[in-house]
Design a protein around this motif. Structure first.
Motif, PDB file in Angstrom:
ATOM      1  N   LYS A 162      27.687  37.382  18.351  1.00 60.98           N
ATOM      2  CA  LYS A 162      28.601  36.346  18.829  1.00 60.98           C
ATOM      3  C   LYS A 162      29.463  36.814  19.991  1.00 60.98           C
ATOM      4  O   LYS A 162      30.269  36.039  20.508  1.00 60.98           O
ATOM      5  CB  LYS A 162      29.490  35.873  17.675  1.00 60.98           C
ATOM      6  N   GLU A 163      29.300  38.077  20.391  1.00 61.70           N
ATOM      7  CA  GLU A 163      30.066  38.606  21.518  1.00 61.70           C
ATOM      8  C   GLU A 163      29.403  38.201  22.829  1.00 61.70           C
ATOM      9  O   GLU A 163      28.225  38.470  23.054  1.00 61.70           O
ATOM     10  CB  GLU A 163      30.152  40.143  21.414  1.00 61.70           C
ATOM     11  N   ASN A 164      30.171  37.555  23.707  1.00 58.67           N
ATOM     12  CA  ASN A 164      29.623  37.058  24.969  1.00 58.67           C
ATOM     13  C   ASN A 164      29.409  38.158  25.999  1.00 58.67           C
ATOM     14  O   ASN A 164      28.507  38.066  26.832  1.00 58.67           O
ATOM     15  CB  ASN A 164      30.538  35.981  25.552  1.00 58.67           C
ATOM     16  N   ASN A 165      30.255  39.200  25.948  1.00 55.50           N
ATOM     17  CA  ASN A 165      30.093  40.310  26.877  1.00 55.50           C
ATOM     18  C   ASN A 165      28.892  41.139  26.434  1.00 55.50           C
ATOM     19  O   ASN A 165      28.873  41.707  25.340  1.00 55.50           O
ATOM     20  CB  ASN A 165      31.366  41.167  26.891  1.00 55.50           C
ATOM     21  N   LEU A 166      27.874  41.207  27.283  1.00 56.62           N
ATOM     22  CA  LEU A 166      26.618  41.846  26.888  1.00 56.62           C
ATOM     23  C   LEU A 166      26.777  43.333  26.592  1.00 56.62           C
ATOM     24  O   LEU A 166      26.128  43.870  25.690  1.00 56.62           O
ATOM     25  CB  LEU A 166      25.564  41.639  27.983  1.00 56.62           C
ATOM     26  N   GLU A 167      27.626  44.010  27.362  1.00 54.98           N
ATOM     27  CA  GLU A 167      27.831  45.447  27.138  1.00 54.98           C
ATOM     28  C   GLU A 167      28.538  45.703  25.814  1.00 54.98           C
ATOM     29  O   GLU A 167      28.180  46.616  25.067  1.00 54.98           O
ATOM     30  CB  GLU A 167      28.626  46.050  28.300  1.00 54.98           C
ATOM     31  N   ILE A 168      29.547  44.894  25.528  1.00 52.07           N
ATOM     32  CA  ILE A 168      30.262  45.039  24.247  1.00 52.07           C
ATOM     33  C   ILE A 168      29.324  44.689  23.096  1.00 52.07           C
ATOM     34  O   ILE A 168      29.294  45.373  22.059  1.00 52.07           O
ATOM     35  CB  ILE A 168      31.518  44.148  24.208  1.00 52.07           C
ATOM     36  N   SER A 169      28.548  43.628  23.270  1.00 48.71           N
ATOM     37  CA  SER A 169      27.603  43.215  22.226  1.00 48.71           C
ATOM     38  C   SER A 169      26.608  44.331  21.918  1.00 48.71           C
ATOM     39  O   SER A 169      26.316  44.616  20.746  1.00 48.71           O
ATOM     40  CB  SER A 169      26.856  41.955  22.668  1.00 48.71           C
ATOM     41  N   ALA A 170      26.101  44.981  22.970  1.00 49.52           N
ATOM     42  CA  ALA A 170      25.135  46.071  22.775  1.00 49.52           C
ATOM     43  C   ALA A 170      25.775  47.247  22.060  1.00 49.52           C
ATOM     44  O   ALA A 170      25.152  47.886  21.198  1.00 49.52           O
ATOM     45  CB  ALA A 170      24.576  46.512  24.128  1.00 49.52           C
ATOM     46  N   PHE A 171      27.046  47.526  22.406  1.00 49.29           N
ATOM     47  CA  PHE A 171      27.744  48.626  21.740  1.00 49.29           C
ATOM     48  C   PHE A 171      27.957  48.311  20.263  1.00 49.29           C
ATOM     49  O   PHE A 171      27.713  49.163  19.392  1.00 49.29           O
ATOM     50  CB  PHE A 171      29.090  48.888  22.422  1.00 49.29           C
ATOM     51  N   LEU A 172      28.411  47.100  19.966  1.00 51.05           N
ATOM     52  CA  LEU A 172      28.651  46.717  18.573  1.00 51.05           C
ATOM     53  C   LEU A 172      27.340  46.697  17.778  1.00 51.05           C
ATOM     54  O   LEU A 172      27.317  47.062  16.605  1.00 51.05           O
ATOM     55  CB  LEU A 172      29.338  45.352  18.507  1.00 51.05           C
ATOM     56  N   LYS A 173      26.266  46.287  18.439  1.00 52.04           N
ATOM     57  CA  LYS A 173      24.962  46.298  17.762  1.00 52.04           C
ATOM     58  C   LYS A 173      24.556  47.732  17.430  1.00 52.04           C
ATOM     59  O   LYS A 173      24.004  47.998  16.353  1.00 52.04           O
ATOM     60  CB  LYS A 173      23.905  45.642  18.651  1.00 52.04           C
ATOM     61  N   TYR A 174      24.835  48.643  18.336  1.00 46.96           N
ATOM     62  CA  TYR A 174      24.512  50.053  18.082  1.00 46.96           C
ATOM     63  C   TYR A 174      25.327  50.588  16.910  1.00 46.96           C
ATOM     64  O   TYR A 174      24.812  51.336  16.070  1.00 46.96           O
ATOM     65  CB  TYR A 174      24.786  50.875  19.343  1.00 46.96           C
ATOM     66  N   ILE A 175      26.592  50.185  16.834  1.00 49.19           N
ATOM     67  CA  ILE A 175      27.443  50.604  15.717  1.00 49.19           C
ATOM     68  C   ILE A 175      26.858  50.096  14.399  1.00 49.19           C
ATOM     69  O   ILE A 175      26.799  50.827  13.403  1.00 49.19           O
ATOM     70  CB  ILE A 175      28.880  50.067  15.889  1.00 49.19           C
ATOM     71  N   LYS A 176      26.410  48.858  14.400  1.00 48.37           N
ATOM     72  CA  LYS A 176      25.932  48.232  13.162  1.00 48.37           C
ATOM     73  C   LYS A 176      24.522  48.650  12.789  1.00 48.37           C
ATOM     74  O   LYS A 176      24.221  48.882  11.606  1.00 48.37           O
ATOM     75  CB  LYS A 176      25.994  46.702  13.295  1.00 48.37           C
ATOM     76  N   THR A 177      23.624  48.760  13.776  1.00 48.23           N
ATOM     77  CA  THR A 177      22.208  48.979  13.462  1.00 48.23           C
ATOM     78  C   THR A 177      21.706  50.373  13.819  1.00 48.23           C
ATOM     79  O   THR A 177      20.600  50.744  13.416  1.00 48.23           O
ATOM     80  CB  THR A 177      21.340  47.956  14.219  1.00 48.23           C
ATOM     81  N   LYS A 178      22.493  51.117  14.601  1.00 44.89           N
ATOM     82  CA  LYS A 178      22.110  52.450  15.104  1.00 44.89           C
ATOM     83  C   LYS A 178      20.957  52.376  16.103  1.00 44.89           C
ATOM     84  O   LYS A 178      20.333  53.388  16.425  1.00 44.89           O
ATOM     85  CB  LYS A 178      21.709  53.394  13.943  1.00 44.89           C
ATOM     86  N   VAL A 179      20.677  51.165  16.596  1.00 43.96           N
ATOM     87  CA  VAL A 179      19.589  50.972  17.561  1.00 43.96           C
ATOM     88  C   VAL A 179      20.182  50.753  18.950  1.00 43.96           C
ATOM     89  O   VAL A 179      20.901  49.768  19.172  1.00 43.96           O
ATOM     90  CB  VAL A 179      18.710  49.758  17.177  1.00 43.96           C
ATOM     91  N   PRO A 180      19.904  51.635  19.915  1.00 39.61           N
ATOM     92  CA  PRO A 180      20.434  51.465  21.272  1.00 39.61           C
ATOM     93  C   PRO A 180      19.655  50.396  22.037  1.00 39.61           C
ATOM     94  O   PRO A 180      18.416  50.379  22.006  1.00 39.61           O
ATOM     95  CB  PRO A 180      20.241  52.850  21.900  1.00 39.61           C
TER      96      PRO A 180
END
Length: 265
Positions: A162-180
């Protein structure tokens, strides 16, 4: 007592690894600028697991990564487990950061602007927002800000989609899934893997865990000793012979006699 997590199993979200990766000033600067949407002119080398203790007797605080900018202070915390007291923790960390400034001789008017940032693997407010930013506003007129220089930002990685900023979204996804999934998170992931193969990192990780284990063991021993003392005092009040109390609590006779003089005062 908790066992030490093997180095091979560490990920970016483990406290020590999180701090170690962000020890790189350029990585820290990039992350802060991305998460906060600000430009940082200067960034001092991050202090890993900085301990702050005030001059009065109080509970200390250990910050995961404590970074000082030219006139701003940033504290970044990784939070993996849900805690009801998270909002009050931000308040306490803020107070310790300010105390650290004041103890260096700064006047109130010279206090640095500060940002306390929590990156969570859960939603602390159950509102399904990827980011919660808090400033002190006037309740009667929310256009009026207190302007005390404090900002608290709490990221919810479980809402990364739900994060519109793509860079922040990718970082949060990495935190949650460990997938870069971005250039920056791929860089973070490579650093994590490199550190796990580094002997210096392994030695520091082991040393920190042994130190923490020693502290925990000492606290446990002190707690057990205090329990014995309290038990001995209760038995003394019941007029139990000191020899029996000594055997029951494993406290020496001299200690029991000392306690006896205290409880009879």
């Amino acid at each position: 007592m908790n066992t030490i997590k093997p180095v091979e199993e560490l990920t970016f979200t483990d406290d020590f690894m999180f701090g170690y990766v962000l020890r790189d000033p350029e990585i820290c600067k990039t992350l802060l600028e991305t998460l906060l949407g600000i430009q940082i002119e200067h960034l001092e080398y991050p202090e890993l697991q900085k301990a702050i203790s005030s001059f009065y007797e109080s509970k200390g605080v250990r910050l995961d990564v404590y970074i000082k900018g030219s006139n701003r202070v940033f504290d970044i915390e990784i939070q993996n487990d849900f805690q009801l007291a998270l909002p009050r923790r931000t308040r306490y960390y803020q107070s310790m950061i300010d105390m650290d400034d004041l103890l260096k001789g700064l006047d109130y008017s010279q206090l640095n602007d500060s940002f306390v940032i929590f990156v969570c693997q859960f939603d602390p407010f159950n509102a399904d927002l990827p980011c919660y930013t808090f400033k002190n506003l006037c309740l009667e007129n929310k256009n009026i800000e207190l302007s005390d220089g404090t900002t608290k930002v709490i990221f919810n990685s479980s809402a990364y989609e739900k994060e519109n900023n793509l860079e922040i979204s990718a970082f949060l996804k990495y935190i949650k899934t460990k997938v870069p999934t971005s250039i920056f998170t791929d860089r973070l992931h490579r650093l994590v893997e490199e550190h796990k193969l580094n002997n210096k990192f392994k030695n520091e990780y082991l040393a920190m865990n042994l130190h923490d284990r020693d502290i925990t063991r000492k606290a446990f021993q002190e707690g057990a000793e205090q329990t014995k003392v309290e038990t001995a005092k209760k038995l003394l009040l019941e007029k139990i012979p000191i020899e029996i109390i000594s055997k029951a609590t494993s406290l020496p006779l001299e200690k029991i006699q000392e306690l006896a003089s205290e409880v009879t005062k």
